[in-house]
Design a protein around this motif. Structure first.
Motif, PDB file in Angstrom:
ATOM      1  N   GLY A 448       0.810  -1.212   0.000  1.00 35.90           N
ATOM      2  CA  GLY A 448       0.000   0.000   0.000  1.00 35.90           C
ATOM      3  C   GLY A 448       0.843   1.260   0.000  1.00 35.90           C
ATOM      4  O   GLY A 448       2.072   1.222   0.134  1.00 35.90           O
ATOM      5  N   ASN A 449       0.177   2.409  -0.136  1.00 37.75           N
ATOM      6  CA  ASN A 449       0.886   3.691  -0.180  1.00 37.75           C
ATOM      7  C   ASN A 449       1.219   4.175   1.228  1.00 37.75           C
ATOM      8  O   ASN A 449       1.055   3.441   2.208  1.00 37.75           O
ATOM      9  CB  ASN A 449       0.068   4.736  -0.950  1.00 37.75           C
ATOM     10  N   PHE A 450       1.670   5.430   1.340  1.00 38.11           N
ATOM     11  CA  PHE A 450       2.134   5.909   2.637  1.00 38.11           C
ATOM     12  C   PHE A 450       1.007   5.965   3.667  1.00 38.11           C
ATOM     13  O   PHE A 450       1.201   5.607   4.832  1.00 38.11           O
ATOM     14  CB  PHE A 450       2.778   7.292   2.493  1.00 38.11           C
ATOM     15  N   LYS A 451      -0.166   6.422   3.237  1.00 38.23           N
ATOM     16  CA  LYS A 451      -1.284   6.518   4.176  1.00 38.23           C
ATOM     17  C   LYS A 451      -1.622   5.143   4.748  1.00 38.23           C
ATOM     18  O   LYS A 451      -1.854   4.983   5.949  1.00 38.23           O
ATOM     19  CB  LYS A 451      -2.502   7.110   3.463  1.00 38.23           C
ATOM     20  N   SER A 452      -1.613   4.133   3.879  1.00 36.59           N
ATOM     21  CA  SER A 452      -1.875   2.765   4.329  1.00 36.59           C
ATOM     22  C   SER A 452      -0.774   2.294   5.269  1.00 36.59           C
ATOM     23  O   SER A 452      -1.039   1.658   6.294  1.00 36.59           O
ATOM     24  CB  SER A 452      -1.971   1.847   3.112  1.00 36.59           C
ATOM     25  N   PHE A 453       0.486   2.606   4.933  1.00 34.61           N
ATOM     26  CA  PHE A 453       1.603   2.231   5.802  1.00 34.61           C
ATOM     27  C   PHE A 453       1.457   2.839   7.185  1.00 34.61           C
ATOM     28  O   PHE A 453       1.677   2.176   8.198  1.00 34.61           O
ATOM     29  CB  PHE A 453       2.917   2.694   5.165  1.00 34.61           C
TER      30      PHE A 453
END
Length: 746
Positions: A448-453
């Motif tokens: 996933g992207n940064f928000k998901s991370f």
């Protein structure tokens, strides 16, 4: 030139004492020793006053990672070989070479030679190819050049001509990072590697840099076609990891092409678009081969062509040669069609346009561009090459908002694997399909992207903390039972069983606490208005190049202003007019008599004396305080302890930025004028800077392309474009971004 020493014996000695040494270094040492032996054999007693082993060979072998004891033993044996030459040349003269440190054990020496010989005869396996690893030489080439110059001068003075005049390390131009990268990462015939598996899987590797451990027993898995964002604190070693991959210090298959963009390209007379086209080495080679074959066919069709022996070719030979040339030409043309070579120039132009270059810039020589624009050219070259694995280090630092948006959209269609270091959360949210988090000498990977991370990482950390606390409670319970009943005869068996259970429990490490980074700017005394304003200000560098025209600005102590606009519109010029580094060609810039302004330049690193420590830099730039005061200011920006006493050259980019911020704080300013302050800062430092600016009671004027930073700090935006500066009427940076870069589906 005759050889005075047994070259095979020298090679066996070196390889037995320094396993894995570069072949280039072995050849160089052989040449140096033979030159020294030649000098000894042909010179009189007054000219052999130097020891090439101690001056040149020993430091080179130590740099090649040989153990100190092994190098000492090897140098002693090499000295003995030269001593024998000297004794033969002049039996009456005692050797002036270094004395043996200990008696030579000839039996052990022969055993080592036999072992090395067997290893070399076991086969001609190319270990670099087998492991997908082409190791970069560890020799300090600058030291090597100085030593070369000294030896060359002595040889010239004696009139001795050396057969090994210069090291191959220098001849190969390995001082040029671009050439070095191409040496270990040639752009291969990518028409022949398309069906190969191009995933990168590296397990259990360690990386150290300058004596500091960066990664320990780490794993990195990169699936072909996915886009990875590499994040972590400043100084953690992210760029070092990229460099190790790029130089193939880690075992990446050799058929996977890699390109690493970390610094601006060197400028020369090459037009910008041509420099991009030249970056595709495979296409360039195909075009050269095509031109050469066409030239050869034209020669064969001429009158009485000659063969290699200089004899006139028969008709049969001409036809056979033409058929051979035709087959090669067909193969080349097929490959050129396969890679769509005819569309290359339009693709290069599209990339340059997307990165902000105008059509008139395409034919400008690369040396005419500034550093920031040459950095964009480096990025354009990499995107045009389309390597299997593209490594980018902070690619958005030199880009304005339109160029960042274009890069986001371009990378979302990237066909290969992408590994990018970035602290721009919006960029990572748009581009990354996976996040690699570097911390505590380890790499953790998240889908996933940064928000998901960010949400996944917090949940993972909570679970790890719960698991750790549960185990610690269980351990405490077991230990309490053992301590209580261990020596009780009735319960000794149960206590022993508890001991075995305790021993078998896996060791869990407590999850590291997130270190809170804080920045602090001292609050200034208040001054009455008018504080800072521009009245009908114009500025031109020349009569033909007007930058600003009739600009009117009024700012008070509570100003929170972001200046946005395309690159080259005059944003930095506007800041320099505000602080007084430039004088307007028309109009007035008024600054309050007691107003103190601190300026952060986007090229602030160029203003640092890299040989000084952080404390020494502040003392030099802002004299008048004691060391404790300077260290207090540095500590307010996370430069504390021994870091404040390190040379600035050893600090990371983010740490250098922090030193500059500390210099701003020393000035106790009323106004902070910041030009791209978030470049090189990690996410924690960006948050700390955001909070510090919110708490600062003075005025803030900044130029930035970071959406989150602008939204968090600024209350108004000014647009600098077309020689004008106007207040933006929208709600914020997102509205401005939509205005200049409408979504693609509109």
């Amino acid at each position: 030139m005759a050889e005075f020493l047994d070259q095979k014996k020298i090679q066996q000695l070196i390889r037995s004492h320094v396993p894995g040494i570069d072949s280039i270094i072995v050849e160089y040492v052989q040449g140096c020793l033979n030159d020294a032996a030649s000098t000894i054999a042909t010179s009189d007693a007054n000219t052999t006053d130097e020891n090439p082993i101690d001056e040149l060979i020993r430091p080179m072998l130590e740099d090649a990672s040989g153990g100190a004891d092994d190098v000492d033993e090897l140098c002693a044996k090499l000295s003995e070989m030269l001593s024998e030459v000297e004794q033969q040349a002049n039996p009456q003269k005692s050797s002036k070479l270094s004395k043996l440190a200990a008696p030579v054990n000839m039996v052990a020496q022969q055993a080592q030679i036999n072992k090395a010989t067997k290893a070399s005869q076991a086969g001609n396996t190319d270990l670099a190819h087998a492991k997908g690893r082409s190791v970069v030489s560890q020799v300090d080439v600058k030291k090597l050049r100085k030593a070369e110059a000294r030896i060359a001068a002595k040889m010239e003075k004696r009139g001795v001509k050396s057969r090994y005049e210069a090291s191959k390390l220098i001849n190969e131009n390995l001082l040029d990072d671009d050439d070095l990268l191409m040496r270990v990462n040639p752009i291969l015939d990518y028409t022949s590697t398309r069906d190969k598996i191009k995933d990168v899987k590296i397990d259990g590797f360690d990386i150290s840099y300058a004596g500091k451990r960066i990664l320990t027993n780490s794993n990195l898995h990169l699936v072909f076609g996915r886009r990875y964002g590499l994040i972590g604190r400043n100084g953690i070693g992210k760029s070092t990891l990229l460099r190790n991959i790029a130089y193939r210090e880690l075992a990446v298959p050799t058929y996977i092409s890699i390109l690493f963009v970390e610094q601006e390209m060197a400028g020369d007379e090459t037009p910008a678009i041509r420099s991009v086209l030249k970056a595709d080495l495979f296409r360039e080679q195909m075009l050269r081969d095509e031109a050469g074959i066409n030239e050869e066919i034209k020669r064969l069709e001429g009158p009485a062509p000659l063969d290699e022996r200089g004899e006139v070719m028969s008709k049969h030979e001409i036809d056979a040669k033409k058929n051979e040339m035709g087959d090669r030409l067909n193969s080349i043309m097929t490959k050129l069609l396969d890679i769509e070579s005819d569309k290359a120039e339009s693709k290069a132009g599209e990339i340059l346009s997307g990165l902000g270059f105008g059509a008139g810039d395409f034919q400008r020589p690369t040396k005419s561009f500034s550093g920031g624009w040459r950095m964009r050219l480096s990025l354009a070259r990499a995107l045009f090459c389309r390597p299997d694995l593209l490594l980018l280090d902070e690619p958005t630092n030199m880009l304005d908002i339109p160029a960042v948006v274009w890069l986001e959209r371009y990378l979302k269609t990237w066909h290969g694997t992408l590994l990018v270091v970035s602290h721009d959360r919006e960029f990572l949210d748009e581009v990354a399909t996976d996040i690699v988090h570097q911390h505590s000498e380890q790499l953790d990977q998240y889908r996933g992207n940064f928000k998901s991370f960010w949400s996944t990482r917090e949940e993972r950390r909570k679970n790890q903390m719960r698991e750790y606390e549960t185990q610690m409670q269980y351990r405490a319970h077991l230990q309490e039972y053992i301590d209580r009943w261990r020596y009780n005869s009735n319960r000794a068996a149960q206590a022993q069983m508890k001991i075995k259970i305790l021993e078998k429990l896996p060791e869990l490490e407590k999850p590291e606490d997130d270190k809170v980074v804080t920045f602090t700017f001292p609050n200034p005394d208040n001054i009455s208005p008018p504080v800072l304003f521009m009245d009908e200000v114009s500025f031109s560098y020349s009569a033909e190049r007007k930058i600003l025209d009739h600009v009117n600005i009024d700012m008070q102590m509570d100003a929170r202003v972001a200046i946005v606009g395309p690159n080259g519109a005059g944003k930095t010029t506007l800041l320099k007019l505000l602080i007084g580094r430039l004088d307007p060609t028309g109009g007035i810039v008024h600054r309050h008599g007691r107003l103190r302004i601190a300026y952060f330049s986007q090229h602030h690193v160029d203003q640092l004396d890299l040989k000084l420590t952080a404390v020494g830099h502040l003392k030099k730039m802002y004299p008048g305080n004691n060391d404790e005061e300077y260290r207090r200011h540095l500590g307010a920006f996370g430069i504390s302890g021994m870091t404040a006493l390190q040379e600035i050259s050893t600090l990371s980019g983010g740490q250098k930025s922090r030193v500059t911020f500390a210099g701003l704080a020393v000035q106790q300013p009323h106004f902070l004028v910041l030009d791209e302050p978030t470049n090189h800062l990690d996410m924690e430092s960006m948050d700390a800077l955001t909070n510090a600016l919110k708490q600062f009671n003075g005025g803030v004027v900044l130029v930035s392309h970071d959406e989150r930073f602008i939204d968090s700090v600024c209350t108004e935006m000014w647009v600098c474009a077309d020689c004008k500066v106007t207040k933006f009427a929208g709600e914020g940076i997102k509205d401005y971004k939509k205005m200049i870069c409408p979504p693609e589906d509109q």
